[in-house]
Design a protein around this motif. Structure first.
Motif, PDB file in Angstrom:
ATOM      1  N   SER A  83       0.826  -1.200   0.000  1.00  0.00           N
ATOM      2  CA  SER A  83       0.000   0.000   0.000  1.00  0.00           C
ATOM      3  C   SER A  83       0.867   1.258   0.000  1.00  0.00           C
ATOM      4  O   SER A  83       2.005   1.258   0.470  1.00  0.00           O
ATOM      5  CB  SER A  83      -0.917   0.011   1.220  1.00  0.00           C
ATOM      6  N   VAL A  84       0.294   2.315  -0.553  1.00  0.00           N
ATOM      7  CA  VAL A  84       0.944   3.627  -0.572  1.00  0.00           C
ATOM      8  C   VAL A  84      -0.021   4.632   0.042  1.00  0.00           C
ATOM      9  O   VAL A  84      -1.196   4.680  -0.320  1.00  0.00           O
ATOM     10  CB  VAL A  84       1.311   4.054  -2.005  1.00  0.00           C
ATOM     11  N   THR A  85       0.485   5.421   0.983  1.00  0.00           N
ATOM     12  CA  THR A  85      -0.309   6.477   1.607  1.00  0.00           C
ATOM     13  C   THR A  85       0.405   7.793   1.407  1.00  0.00           C
ATOM     14  O   THR A  85       1.609   7.906   1.653  1.00  0.00           O
ATOM     15  CB  THR A  85      -0.496   6.227   3.111  1.00  0.00           C
ATOM     16  N   LEU A  86      -0.339   8.790   0.939  1.00  0.00           N
ATOM     17  CA  LEU A  86       0.218  10.119   0.712  1.00  0.00           C
ATOM     18  C   LEU A  86      -0.452  11.109   1.663  1.00  0.00           C
ATOM     19  O   LEU A  86      -1.679  11.259   1.661  1.00  0.00           O
ATOM     20  CB  LEU A  86      -0.013  10.563  -0.735  1.00  0.00           C
ATOM     21  N   LEU A  87       0.363  11.764   2.490  1.00  0.00           N
ATOM     22  CA  LEU A  87      -0.104  12.851   3.350  1.00  0.00           C
ATOM     23  C   LEU A  87       0.291  14.166   2.696  1.00  0.00           C
ATOM     24  O   LEU A  87       1.464  14.368   2.357  1.00  0.00           O
ATOM     25  CB  LEU A  87       0.551  12.762   4.730  1.00  0.00           C
ATOM     26  N   THR A  88      -0.668  15.061   2.507  1.00  0.00           N
ATOM     27  CA  THR A  88      -0.348  16.343   1.897  1.00  0.00           C
ATOM     28  C   THR A  88      -0.951  17.482   2.702  1.00  0.00           C
ATOM     29  O   THR A  88      -2.020  17.345   3.295  1.00  0.00           O
ATOM     30  CB  THR A  88      -0.842  16.387   0.435  1.00  0.00           C
ATOM     31  N   ALA A  89      -0.227  18.603   2.734  1.00  0.00           N
ATOM     32  CA  ALA A  89      -0.658  19.789   3.475  1.00  0.00           C
ATOM     33  C   ALA A  89       0.112  20.981   2.939  1.00  0.00           C
ATOM     34  O   ALA A  89       1.099  20.838   2.212  1.00  0.00           O
ATOM     35  CB  ALA A  89      -0.407  19.616   4.966  1.00  0.00           C
ATOM     36  N   TRP A 139       6.116   0.065  -0.549  1.00  0.00           N
ATOM     37  CA  TRP A 139       5.134  -0.106   0.541  1.00  0.00           C
ATOM     38  C   TRP A 139       5.476   0.929   1.615  1.00  0.00           C
ATOM     39  O   TRP A 139       6.329   0.701   2.467  1.00  0.00           O
ATOM     40  CB  TRP A 139       5.268  -1.530   1.099  1.00  0.00           C
ATOM     41  N   PHE A 140       4.807   2.081   1.562  1.00  0.00           N
ATOM     42  CA  PHE A 140       5.288   3.197   2.375  1.00  0.00           C
ATOM     43  C   PHE A 140       4.202   4.259   2.576  1.00  0.00           C
ATOM     44  O   PHE A 140       3.143   4.245   1.956  1.00  0.00           O
ATOM     45  CB  PHE A 140       6.510   3.841   1.702  1.00  0.00           C
ATOM     46  N   VAL A 141       4.543   5.211   3.456  1.00  0.00           N
ATOM     47  CA  VAL A 141       3.770   6.438   3.673  1.00  0.00           C
ATOM     48  C   VAL A 141       4.714   7.595   3.420  1.00  0.00           C
ATOM     49  O   VAL A 141       5.838   7.614   3.927  1.00  0.00           O
ATOM     50  CB  VAL A 141       3.239   6.526   5.119  1.00  0.00           C
ATOM     51  N   GLU A 142       4.267   8.588   2.648  1.00  0.00           N
ATOM     52  CA  GLU A 142       5.114   9.743   2.360  1.00  0.00           C
ATOM     53  C   GLU A 142       4.326  11.035   2.556  1.00  0.00           C
ATOM     54  O   GLU A 142       3.095  11.031   2.646  1.00  0.00           O
ATOM     55  CB  GLU A 142       5.652   9.684   0.929  1.00  0.00           C
ATOM     56  N   SER A 143       5.048  12.145   2.640  1.00  0.00           N
ATOM     57  CA  SER A 143       4.439  13.461   2.814  1.00  0.00           C
ATOM     58  C   SER A 143       4.889  14.375   1.691  1.00  0.00           C
ATOM     59  O   SER A 143       6.063  14.348   1.296  1.00  0.00           O
ATOM     60  CB  SER A 143       4.846  14.082   4.154  1.00  0.00           C
ATOM     61  N   LYS A 144       3.970  15.175   1.184  1.00  0.00           N
ATOM     62  CA  LYS A 144       4.278  16.130   0.136  1.00  0.00           C
ATOM     63  C   LYS A 144       3.596  17.454   0.440  1.00  0.00           C
ATOM     64  O   LYS A 144       2.444  17.480   0.870  1.00  0.00           O
ATOM     65  CB  LYS A 144       3.794  15.630  -1.235  1.00  0.00           C
ATOM     66  N   TRP A 161      -3.801  -0.322  -3.677  1.00  0.00           N
ATOM     67  CA  TRP A 161      -4.100   0.170  -2.327  1.00  0.00           C
ATOM     68  C   TRP A 161      -3.434   1.533  -2.156  1.00  0.00           C
ATOM     69  O   TRP A 161      -2.280   1.638  -1.755  1.00  0.00           O
ATOM     70  CB  TRP A 161      -3.599  -0.815  -1.275  1.00  0.00           C
ATOM     71  N   LEU A 162      -4.163   2.567  -2.493  1.00  0.00           N
ATOM     72  CA  LEU A 162      -3.653   3.930  -2.423  1.00  0.00           C
ATOM     73  C   LEU A 162      -4.604   4.785  -1.585  1.00  0.00           C
ATOM     74  O   LEU A 162      -5.813   4.801  -1.820  1.00  0.00           O
ATOM     75  CB  LEU A 162      -3.529   4.527  -3.837  1.00  0.00           C
ATOM     76  N   LEU A 163      -4.064   5.466  -0.594  1.00  0.00           N
ATOM     77  CA  LEU A 163      -4.824   6.360   0.272  1.00  0.00           C
ATOM     78  C   LEU A 163      -4.177   7.729   0.228  1.00  0.00           C
ATOM     79  O   LEU A 163      -2.965   7.863   0.413  1.00  0.00           O
ATOM     80  CB  LEU A 163      -4.826   5.834   1.712  1.00  0.00           C
ATOM     81  N   ILE A 164      -4.984   8.765  -0.016  1.00  0.00           N
ATOM     82  CA  ILE A 164      -4.507  10.149   0.024  1.00  0.00           C
ATOM     83  C   ILE A 164      -5.248  10.874   1.140  1.00  0.00           C
ATOM     84  O   ILE A 164      -6.471  10.803   1.247  1.00  0.00           O
ATOM     85  CB  ILE A 164      -4.730  10.863  -1.322  1.00  0.00           C
ATOM     86  N   ILE A 165      -4.472  11.581   1.974  1.00  0.00           N
ATOM     87  CA  ILE A 165      -5.038  12.353   3.078  1.00  0.00           C
ATOM     88  C   ILE A 165      -4.597  13.801   2.926  1.00  0.00           C
ATOM     89  O   ILE A 165      -3.395  14.087   2.871  1.00  0.00           O
ATOM     90  CB  ILE A 165      -4.585  11.810   4.444  1.00  0.00           C
ATOM     91  N   GLY A 166      -5.554  14.709   2.847  1.00  0.00           N
ATOM     92  CA  GLY A 166      -5.264  16.140   2.775  1.00  0.00           C
ATOM     93  C   GLY A 166      -5.606  16.803   4.098  1.00  0.00           C
ATOM     94  O   GLY A 166      -6.773  16.833   4.489  1.00  0.00           O
TER      95      GLY A 166
END
Length: 510
Positions: A83-89, A139-144, A161-166
């Motif tokens: 899975s890949v999770t992207l945290l953005t802000a 297989w990671f979580v990253e921030s942009k 399996w991709l999750l994006i959180i803004g």
């Protein structure tokens, strides 16, 4: 020779773990982290858990949003293969301080719980990323940081399996959120937006309106009220409720988007009422004098130099000692006096006042006026209201001193604590004070847009109202008037001496 360490998919405990927790964020929080989520958090977890979920949360203070995000991040990382999770802000430093700190805390809870073994497969790095050991590239979580330049790069992430959180999504550029939304094409892709609802426009706003499920869209729009949260005490809530005005209460406590009334700091009716209430400071009270100056170049340009003389008493914007201001004289509002003459004109107009404090804009040409007054022996408070507030409560509430002073002046006008006793320039002052725009930052802080921004609707520089607002700056102090020109004529030292004499009056004098 030591046994080779098992990778996560090779661990026989992992598939049963996934079967139990992949479908339920709530169960993951309770059994894996060992915590008891609130009703609001359970509602959020229930919305995010299904595949292809689209969830948007408008939230007040203290609803446990940061914990919720951390729980969701680790759940998605640990329960879904590759899975890949992207945290953005907008603010990466803030993301590191809040969300990533909570992710680290949550991982330690897991490590101490019944499934502590799975925490050993997670590595959190200092660059605001984490990954599954042995699968660092896939297989990671990253921030942009969210901006127009990075939108297409972020949308380049794909996977089953991709999750994006803004986070603080109300402030994220529309092009970023629109691009990311369009890139989530697979069945198990999820999108979560959380924010205080700070503006009535943009993609986040639309997820609660035309893009919401209630209006035929695909976004589940949740509203979290601070008063329904168990994480904020009743005492804290009431303190904030009393501190905020109606618009701030809606945005920062009730999770509601700004109402139409919040476009301006105050209405025309409130501005007019400043002229009808008469005296609000009595001669017997220990008030002080301020002479307030906003400086223009004095060469016939549109901006004008303003000088306002006011009585003032009290501090802050709530409680029985909240600041009260009476505008007594407006000696000058002109673009025909050069800045190098303004100081002497101000000094002359304040010469008959006792213990007067000069509060003067020190930006641009104003610095020379401040220096001239100081050289003349006057007590001067230099104003640079582009600076941040000093008091923590105000720093959390306002973008800068300008927003603090203008907002608290407007509140004083609404509550009857600001009175104008002179009709000179009435049309100018009413027109300026009733058209000051108010917005909110991504963190829900009150802000005044830059002059000439579209929110000003063509209003020029509000020089006269600026000068009045100087009286409400958090750091502007006054000296009590100690003469027959105002106050009770008794100095603080004299009062203390009299009280001491009364206290020891019964003692024998030797």
């Amino acid at each position: 020779m030591a046994d080779k360490r098992l990778l996560l998919p090779e661990d026989p405990r992992w598939l049963p773990f996934c079967e139990r927790y992949a479908g339920s964020l709530e169960r993951f929080a309770i059994e894996v982290q060992g915590v008891s989520p609130s009703a609001q958090q359970i509602e959020l977890f229930g919305s995010v858990s299904p595949s292809r979920s689209r969830t948007s949360v408008a939230s007040g203070h203290g609803t446990g949003k940061t914990f919720s995000i951390a729980n969701i991040v680790l759940w998605h990382l640990l329960c879904y293969p590759m899975s890949v999770t992207l945290l953005t802000a907008n603010d990466m430093d803030q993301l590191k301080v809040t969300v990533w700190k909570e992710i680290g805390v949550a991982l330690e809870r897991i490590r101490r719980g019944p499934h502590g073994w799975i925490a050993d497969h997670v590595e959190i790095l200092a660059n605001a990323t984490c990954r599954i050991v042995g699968f660092e590239a896939i297989w990671f979580v990253e921030s942009k940081t969210a901006n127009e330049k990075t939108a297409n790069k972020m949308a380049g992430r794909h996977g089953e399996w991709l999750l994006i959180i803004g986070d603080e999504a109300s402030s994220l550029p529309d092009i970023v959120l629109t691009t990311l939304s369009g890139a989530l094409t697979e069945q198990h892709n999820r999108f979560l937006l959380t924010s205080q609802p700070t503006r009535n426009a943009g993609f986040f706003y639309r997820t609660h309106h035309d893009l919401s499920i209630d209006n035929g869209g695909e976004w589940a729009s949740l509203v979290f009220d601070s008063f329904d949260s168990p994480f904020v005490s009743d005492e804290s809530l009431m303190e904030l409720w009393n501190q905020y005005d109606d618009d701030e209460r809606g945005v920062r406590l009730l999770g509601r988007f700004p109402q139409d009334s919040s476009k301006h700091m105050m209405s025309l009716a409130v501005a007019e009422a400043m002229y009808t209430r008469g005296r609000i400071i009595q001669d017997s009270e220990n008030f002080g004098w301020l002479t307030l100056g906003d400086i223009a170049s004095g060469e016939g340009l549109r901006d004008k130099s303003a000088n306002v003389i006011a009585r003032v008493i009290g501090y802050g914007d709530i409680g029985p000692d909240a600041r009260r201001v009476e505008v007594v004289i407006i000696p000058m509002l002109t673009n025909k006096i050069r800045s190098n003459q303004f100081a002497w004109a101000m000094a002359d107009h304040g010469s008959d006042l006792n213990n007067v404090t000069y509060v003067v804009d020190s930006g641009g040409l104003g610095i020379n006026v401040c220096q001239d007054l100081e050289d003349a022996g006057k007590v001067v408070h230099r104003v640079n209201w582009g600076n941040p507030c000093f008091k923590k409560s105000n720093k959390d509430r306002y973008l800068n001193l300008r927003a603090q002073a203008m907002h608290q002046a407007a509140r004083a006008a609404k509550e009857g604590r600001l009175s104008v006793l002179v009709v000179d320039y009435k049309n100018v002052l009413v027109g300026q004070s009733s058209r000051i725009p108010k917005t909110f930052t991504d963190k829900g802080r009150v802000s005044v847009p830059p002059k000439h921004a579209k929110e000003w609707d063509g209003l020029g520089s509000p020089d006269l109202w600026d000068a009045v607002c100087f009286a409400f700056l958090e750091s502007v102090h006054y000296m009590v008037c100690e003469s027959d020109k105002g106050g009770d004529g008794v100095t603080g030292a004299a009062k203390a001496l009299a009280e001491a004499e009364d206290m020891f009056a019964d003692l024998d004098k030797t």
